[in-house]
Design an enzyme around this catalytic site. Structure first.
Site, mmCIF file in Angstrom:
data_model
loop_
_atom_site.group_PDB
_atom_site.id
_atom_site.type_symbol
_atom_site.label_atom_id
_atom_site.label_comp_id
_atom_site.label_asym_id
_atom_site.label_seq_id
_atom_site.Cartn_x
_atom_site.Cartn_y
_atom_site.Cartn_z
ATOM 1 N N GLY A 31 0.793 -1.066 -0.082
ATOM 2 C CA GLY A 31 -0.073 0.044 0.025
ATOM 3 C C GLY A 31 0.948 1.358 -0.021
ATOM 4 N N LEU A 32 0.361 2.416 -0.225
ATOM 5 C CA LEU A 32 1.027 3.843 -0.314
ATOM 6 C C LEU A 32 1.553 4.154 1.095
ATOM 7 C CD1 LEU A 32 -1.541 5.950 -2.066
ATOM 8 C CD2 LEU A 32 0.555 4.945 -3.207
ATOM 9 N N SER A 33 2.552 4.809 0.966
ATOM 10 C CA SER A 33 2.974 5.130 2.233
ATOM 11 C C SER A 33 2.033 5.935 3.005
ATOM 12 C CB SER A 33 4.161 6.397 1.777
ATOM 13 O OG SER A 33 4.750 6.977 3.043
ATOM 14 N N ALA A 34 2.049 5.667 4.345
ATOM 15 C CA ALA A 34 0.943 6.259 5.282
ATOM 16 C C ALA A 34 -0.316 5.664 5.007
ATOM 17 C CB ALA A 34 0.762 7.753 5.180
ATOM 18 N N SER A 35 -0.330 4.486 4.233
ATOM 19 C CA SER A 35 -1.839 3.866 4.282
ATOM 20 C C SER A 35 -2.138 2.992 5.675
ATOM 21 C CB SER A 35 -1.602 2.968 3.370
ATOM 22 O OG SER A 35 -0.681 1.957 3.323
ATOM 23 N N LYS A 37 0.342 0.335 6.731
ATOM 24 C CA LYS A 37 0.813 -0.850 6.659
ATOM 25 C C LYS A 37 1.455 -1.294 7.857
ATOM 26 C CE LYS A 37 3.642 -0.097 3.098
ATOM 27 N NZ LYS A 37 2.933 1.532 2.975
ATOM 28 N N SER A 38 2.623 -0.344 8.384
ATOM 29 C CA SER A 38 3.346 -0.652 9.728
ATOM 30 C C SER A 38 2.570 -0.772 10.893
ATOM 31 C CB SER A 38 4.401 0.412 9.785
ATOM 32 O OG SER A 38 5.355 0.292 8.682
ATOM 33 N N SER A 105 6.093 -1.933 -1.770
ATOM 34 C CA SER A 105 6.082 -2.940 -2.833
ATOM 35 C C SER A 105 5.059 -2.517 -3.981
ATOM 36 C CB SER A 105 5.927 -4.411 -2.229
ATOM 37 O OG SER A 105 4.724 -4.512 -1.393
HETATM 38 P P1 ADP Z 1 3.011 2.944 6.322
HETATM 39 O O1 ADP Z 1 3.491 1.948 7.126
HETATM 40 O O2 ADP Z 1 1.763 2.388 5.300
HETATM 41 O O3 ADP Z 1 3.689 3.934 5.565
HETATM 42 P P2 ADP Z 1 2.217 3.808 8.835
HETATM 43 O O4 ADP Z 1 1.421 2.662 9.579
HETATM 44 O O5 ADP Z 1 3.580 4.415 9.121
HETATM 45 O O6 ADP Z 1 2.056 3.697 7.291
HETATM 46 O O7 ADP Z 1 1.282 5.178 9.043
HETATM 47 C C1 ADP Z 1 0.147 5.375 8.958
HETATM 48 C C2 ADP Z 1 -0.457 6.327 9.890
HETATM 49 O O8 ADP Z 1 -1.791 6.712 9.798
HETATM 50 C C3 ADP Z 1 -0.192 6.375 11.357
HETATM 51 O O9 ADP Z 1 0.080 7.625 12.037
HETATM 52 C C4 ADP Z 1 -1.436 5.904 12.055
HETATM 53 O O10 ADP Z 1 -1.392 6.054 13.283
HETATM 54 C C5 ADP Z 1 -2.413 6.517 10.962
HETATM 55 N N1 ADP Z 1 -3.717 5.870 10.967
HETATM 56 C C6 ADP Z 1 -5.109 6.370 11.196
HETATM 57 N N2 ADP Z 1 -5.989 5.807 10.806
HETATM 58 C C7 ADP Z 1 -5.575 4.241 10.673
HETATM 59 C C8 ADP Z 1 -6.000 3.103 10.199
HETATM 60 N N3 ADP Z 1 -7.289 2.946 10.460
HETATM 61 N N4 ADP Z 1 -5.128 1.918 10.035
HETATM 62 C C9 ADP Z 1 -3.775 2.483 10.114
HETATM 63 N N5 ADP Z 1 -3.302 3.586 10.505
HETATM 64 C C10 ADP Z 1 -4.144 4.571 10.654
#
Ligand code: ADP
Length: 206
Positions: A31-35, A37-38, A105
C-alpha cells in the site's frame, strides 16, 4: 559424549511445522506510504504473539538499515529490495514462523515474484508456502492528509524524488487475499479481519 540425540536428515517443511505446532507462511502488506501498513502489521504481530504464535515483522527499519543498506529507491533498487525481502520472508516462513512484511512494494511484477518464490517447492514432499497479500487501500489525498513523517510534503516540494503515488507509480493489487480500506477500518478491526481470514483458511488454530 552426548546421548539421546535424534538425528533426522533433512526435515520436510511439514515435519518442521508439526514439531513447532504451527504453520509457517507470509503475510505480505502492500500500500501507499502512510496507508497504515506498519501500524496494522505491528498490531497484528503483537496479537499473534499474544496468541502464542511465532511471528516476526520485516519492515523498513530492520531491512533498509541492514540487509538492504546498499539499495536506494530507483526502480532497479526497489526490485532488488523486494526480491531480497521475499527471500528472507520465505526463510522465516520455512522455519514455521509467520513472516509479516510491510513495504510499499509498488510494482505488481515484484509482488508476483515474491508470491512465485513462495509457491516454488524445494523438494517433492514440500507443499507451497502460503502467501497472503494484504492490500491496505487509501487514496493518495487521504494518505497525504495523514503524512505522519512529512514525506508527502517533501515529495510535493521535490525534495524526495521518485516518491510512490506522487512521482513514482503504484500498481494496485487486482486480487489481494485481503483488502483493508484504511480510512474506514480502525486498526483493531483490521487485525481482527486478518486473524479471521487466517482461522478460516486453517492457517492458525487459535
Ligand atoms: P505505512 O507503513 O503504510 O507507511 P504507517 O503505519 O507508518 O503507514 O502510518 C499510518 C499513519 O496513519 C499512522 O500515523 C497511523 O496512526 C494513522 N492511521 C490512522 N487511521 C489508521 C488506520 N485505520 N489504520 C492504520 N493507520 C491509521
Amino acid at each position: 559424549m552426548a546421548t539421546n540425540i535424534t538425528w533426522h536428515p533433512g526435515l520436510t517443511r511439514k515435519e518442521r511445522n508439526e514439531f513447532r505446532k504451527q504453520k509457517g507462511f507470509t503475510i505480505w502488506f502492500t500500500g501507499l506510504s502512510a496507508s497504515g501498513k506498519s501500524t496494522i502489521a505491528t498490531a497484528l504481530e503483537q496479537h499473534l504473539l499474544h496468541l502464542g504464535l511465532a511471528a516476526y515483522r520485516l519492515d523498513g527499519d530492520n531491512v533498509r538499515f541492514g540487509l538492504n543498506k546498499d539499495l536506494g529507491f530507483s526502480e532497479k533498487d526497489r526490485n532488488e529490495n523486494i526480491r531480497r525481502i521475499g527471500e528472507v520472508a520465505k526463510l522465516f516462513a520455512d522455519s514455521s514462523t509467520i513472516a509479516i512484511t510491510s513495504f510499499i512494494s509498488p510494482y505488481k511484477a515484484d509482488r508476483q515474484s515474491a508470491r512465485d518464490l513462495h509457491a516454488a517447492s524445494q523438494s517433492a514432499e514440500d507443499e507451497a508456502i502460503p502467501f497472503i497479500e494484504v492490500y491496505v487501500q487509501i487514496a493518495v489525498e487521504d494518505a497525504e492528509k495523514r503524512d505522519p513523517k512529512g514525506l508527502y510534503k517533501k515529495a510535493r516540494a521535490g525534495v524526495i524524488p521518485e516518491f510512490t503515488g506522487i512521482s513514482a507509480p503504484y500498481d494496485e493489487p487486482e486480487n489481494p487475499e485481503i483488502l483493508i480500506k484504511s480510512v474506514e477500518t480502525p486498526v483493531e478491526q483490521a487485525v481482527a479481519q486478518i486473524t479471521k481470514y487466517l482461522q478460516d483458511k486453517g492457517l492458525i488454530n487459535v
